[in-house]
Design a protein around this motif. Sequence first.
Motif, PDB file in Angstrom:
ATOM      1  N   SER A  19       4.623  24.323  -3.827  1.00  0.00           N
ATOM      2  CA  SER A  19       5.742  23.763  -3.645  1.00  0.00           C
ATOM      3  C   SER A  19       5.880  22.306  -4.203  1.00  0.00           C
ATOM      4  CB  SER A  19       6.261  23.475  -2.212  1.00  0.00           C
ATOM      5  OG  SER A  19       4.929  22.906  -1.680  1.00  0.00           O
ATOM      6  N   GLY A  20       6.807  21.762  -5.029  1.00  0.00           N
ATOM      7  CA  GLY A  20       6.834  20.578  -5.867  1.00  0.00           C
ATOM      8  C   GLY A  20       8.079  20.188  -5.957  1.00  0.00           C
ATOM      9  N   GLY A  21       8.532  19.468  -7.108  1.00  0.00           N
ATOM     10  CA  GLY A  21       9.812  18.702  -7.414  1.00  0.00           C
ATOM     11  C   GLY A  21       9.359  17.144  -6.832  1.00  0.00           C
ATOM     12  N   LYS A  22       9.763  16.331  -7.726  1.00  0.00           N
ATOM     13  CA  LYS A  22       9.498  14.985  -7.695  1.00  0.00           C
ATOM     14  C   LYS A  22       9.963  14.438  -6.295  1.00  0.00           C
ATOM     15  CE  LYS A  22       8.568  13.298 -12.103  1.00  0.00           C
ATOM     16  NZ  LYS A  22       7.261  12.679 -11.655  1.00  0.00           N
ATOM     17  N   GLY A  23      11.078  14.749  -5.997  1.00  0.00           N
ATOM     18  CA  GLY A  23      11.743  14.367  -4.777  1.00  0.00           C
ATOM     19  C   GLY A  23      10.819  14.801  -3.640  1.00  0.00           C
ATOM     20  N   ALA A  24      10.440  16.164  -3.548  1.00  0.00           N
ATOM     21  CA  ALA A  24       9.800  16.813  -2.380  1.00  0.00           C
ATOM     22  C   ALA A  24       8.481  16.205  -2.238  1.00  0.00           C
ATOM     23  CB  ALA A  24       9.944  18.275  -2.318  1.00  0.00           C
ATOM     24  N   ASN A  25       7.935  15.790  -3.361  1.00  0.00           N
ATOM     25  CA  ASN A  25       6.484  15.474  -3.495  1.00  0.00           C
ATOM     26  C   ASN A  25       6.343  14.148  -2.978  1.00  0.00           C
ATOM     27  OD1 ASN A  25       5.748  17.641  -4.909  1.00  0.00           O
ATOM     28  ND2 ASN A  25       5.794  16.754  -6.945  1.00  0.00           N
ATOM     29  N   GLN A  26       7.224  13.430  -3.225  1.00  0.00           N
ATOM     30  CA  GLN A  26       7.489  12.057  -2.748  1.00  0.00           C
ATOM     31  C   GLN A  26       7.629  11.913  -1.158  1.00  0.00           C
ATOM     32  OE1 GLN A  26       9.705   9.472  -5.447  1.00  0.00           O
ATOM     33  NE2 GLN A  26       8.662  10.461  -7.255  1.00  0.00           N
ATOM     34  N   ALA A  27       8.405  12.793  -0.834  1.00  0.00           N
ATOM     35  CA  ALA A  27       8.937  12.927   0.533  1.00  0.00           C
ATOM     36  C   ALA A  27       7.639  13.302   1.363  1.00  0.00           C
ATOM     37  CB  ALA A  27       9.934  13.920   0.784  1.00  0.00           C
ATOM     38  N   VAL A  28       6.866  14.175   0.653  1.00  0.00           N
ATOM     39  CA  VAL A  28       5.774  14.578   1.527  1.00  0.00           C
ATOM     40  C   VAL A  28       4.717  13.509   1.731  1.00  0.00           C
ATOM     41  CG1 VAL A  28       3.629  16.305   1.526  1.00  0.00           C
ATOM     42  CG2 VAL A  28       5.979  17.160   1.218  1.00  0.00           C
ATOM     43  N   ALA A  29       4.356  12.890   0.387  1.00  0.00           N
ATOM     44  CA  ALA A  29       3.611  11.970   0.418  1.00  0.00           C
ATOM     45  C   ALA A  29       3.972  10.682   1.485  1.00  0.00           C
ATOM     46  CB  ALA A  29       3.545  11.068  -1.110  1.00  0.00           C
ATOM     47  N   ALA A  30       5.151  10.135   1.660  1.00  0.00           N
ATOM     48  CA  ALA A  30       5.448   9.208   2.502  1.00  0.00           C
ATOM     49  C   ALA A  30       5.325   9.697   3.866  1.00  0.00           C
ATOM     50  CB  ALA A  30       6.906   8.908   2.409  1.00  0.00           C
ATOM     51  N   SER A  31       5.628  11.034   4.226  1.00  0.00           N
ATOM     52  CA  SER A  31       5.565  11.497   5.542  1.00  0.00           C
ATOM     53  C   SER A  31       4.074  11.724   6.070  1.00  0.00           C
ATOM     54  CB  SER A  31       6.292  12.974   5.621  1.00  0.00           C
ATOM     55  OG  SER A  31       6.446  13.448   7.003  1.00  0.00           O
ATOM     56  N   ARG A  32       3.190  12.177   5.039  1.00  0.00           N
ATOM     57  CA  ARG A  32       1.903  12.083   5.752  1.00  0.00           C
ATOM     58  C   ARG A  32       1.251  11.075   6.016  1.00  0.00           C
ATOM     59  NH1 ARG A  32      -0.797  17.030   1.835  1.00  0.00           N
ATOM     60  NH2 ARG A  32       0.509  18.996   2.749  1.00  0.00           N
ATOM     61  N   LEU A  33       1.682   9.798   5.270  1.00  0.00           N
ATOM     62  CA  LEU A  33       1.112   8.608   5.706  1.00  0.00           C
ATOM     63  C   LEU A  33       1.794   8.019   6.840  1.00  0.00           C
ATOM     64  CD1 LEU A  33       1.382   6.942   2.013  1.00  0.00           C
ATOM     65  CD2 LEU A  33      -0.801   7.549   3.144  1.00  0.00           C
ATOM     66  N   GLY A  34       2.825   8.568   7.287  1.00  0.00           N
ATOM     67  CA  GLY A  34       3.388   8.159   8.702  1.00  0.00           C
ATOM     68  C   GLY A  34       4.994   7.794   8.652  1.00  0.00           C
ATOM     69  N   ALA A  35       5.504   7.840   7.711  1.00  0.00           N
ATOM     70  CA  ALA A  35       7.006   7.459   7.647  1.00  0.00           C
ATOM     71  C   ALA A  35       7.872   8.720   8.149  1.00  0.00           C
ATOM     72  CB  ALA A  35       7.444   7.221   5.882  1.00  0.00           C
ATOM     73  N   GLU A  36       8.846   8.019   8.538  1.00  0.00           N
ATOM     74  CA  GLU A  36      10.224   9.143   9.144  1.00  0.00           C
ATOM     75  C   GLU A  36      10.977   9.356   7.979  1.00  0.00           C
ATOM     76  OE1 GLU A  36      13.969   8.746  12.019  1.00  0.00           O
ATOM     77  OE2 GLU A  36      12.118   7.927  12.653  1.00  0.00           O
ATOM     78  N   VAL A  37      10.964  10.490   7.095  1.00  0.00           N
ATOM     79  CA  VAL A  37      11.485  10.985   5.985  1.00  0.00           C
ATOM     80  C   VAL A  37      12.542  11.919   6.095  1.00  0.00           C
ATOM     81  CG1 VAL A  37      11.111  11.771   3.538  1.00  0.00           C
ATOM     82  CG2 VAL A  37       9.209  10.305   4.859  1.00  0.00           C
TER      83      VAL A  37
END
Length: 309
Positions: free
Chosen positions: A38-56
């Motif tokens: 699974s990819g796409g720039k938007g989705a990738n960036q959403a996962v990156a922020a969420s895994r670090l602890g953001a509410e995305v």
Amino acid sequence: MKPKITVIGSLNMDLLVKSSRFPNRGETILGESVEYFSGGKGANQAVAASRLGAEVTMIGAVGDDLYGDRLKEILKKDQVDISSIKTVGGESSGLAIILLENADNRIIVIQGANAHCTKEDIDLNQAKIRESDIILIQMEVPLETVNYAVSMAKTFNKTVILNPAPAQELSDDLLQKVDIITPNDTELRLLTNKKTEGYNFNQRIDMLLEKGVQHVVTTIGSEGSVYKAAKQELITFPAYQVPVVDTTGAGDCFNGALAFALGRGDSITDAIKLANKTAALSVSKYGAQSSMPTLDDVREFEKNLNYKK
């Protein structure tokens, strides 16, 4: 408190094809393997922020094909709010074909449903944009939507991070509303006109700052990143020594981490440092979203930092 980030952008199924080398023009070669991520720039960036602890929250679109529900479910497993992702009837989901040669990649993106992320979708999610700390957006959805979303975010005095990928000509009006723009070195050259050959990073960054962008953060691959604000000196952030397996999604990881750190109140220089570490970790695994580290991963990495010499 968790930072609240709204990501507006693309969702793709990534088709990763590995080979010992890239084919020449008109040449057919045998590949080594094929994998789906699974990819796409938007989705990738959403996962990156969420895994670090953001509410995305993710705003975007998928098709009604076999990939659409799968792309949403994968995001949901990473605690991303998918209620603002629409399904477009009669359309395929976005697709990225990634050719991987050792640690280098070449990517072809087919927009599919991503082309149907519209101004109306931004209007429908106005409340979520208003409640966010950071708005993170890229260029794999229509430019009209990008312009509209940035304008709305600024009416609510939100911090806007624009990742200008894939690069295209941007109006001065849009750039004046962007707080932080994050091109890589290739995108920086395209944004500042190919005719300016011989210009260095500093000069090219100044061209963007003169158009009204507040901060320019340029990623330069294995060399790290550079940062400059208006009337300030250029700051270089060196890369880290890591085993490189797949660079796909490293830039998205950087952007997601940057948004997370700024959302929790870090200074921009501290946010860039965290983003550099997070992106360095991501290149040690295959895939884009699957390679995004957690904050615990980053903290473990920080115990044995090793700057590239």
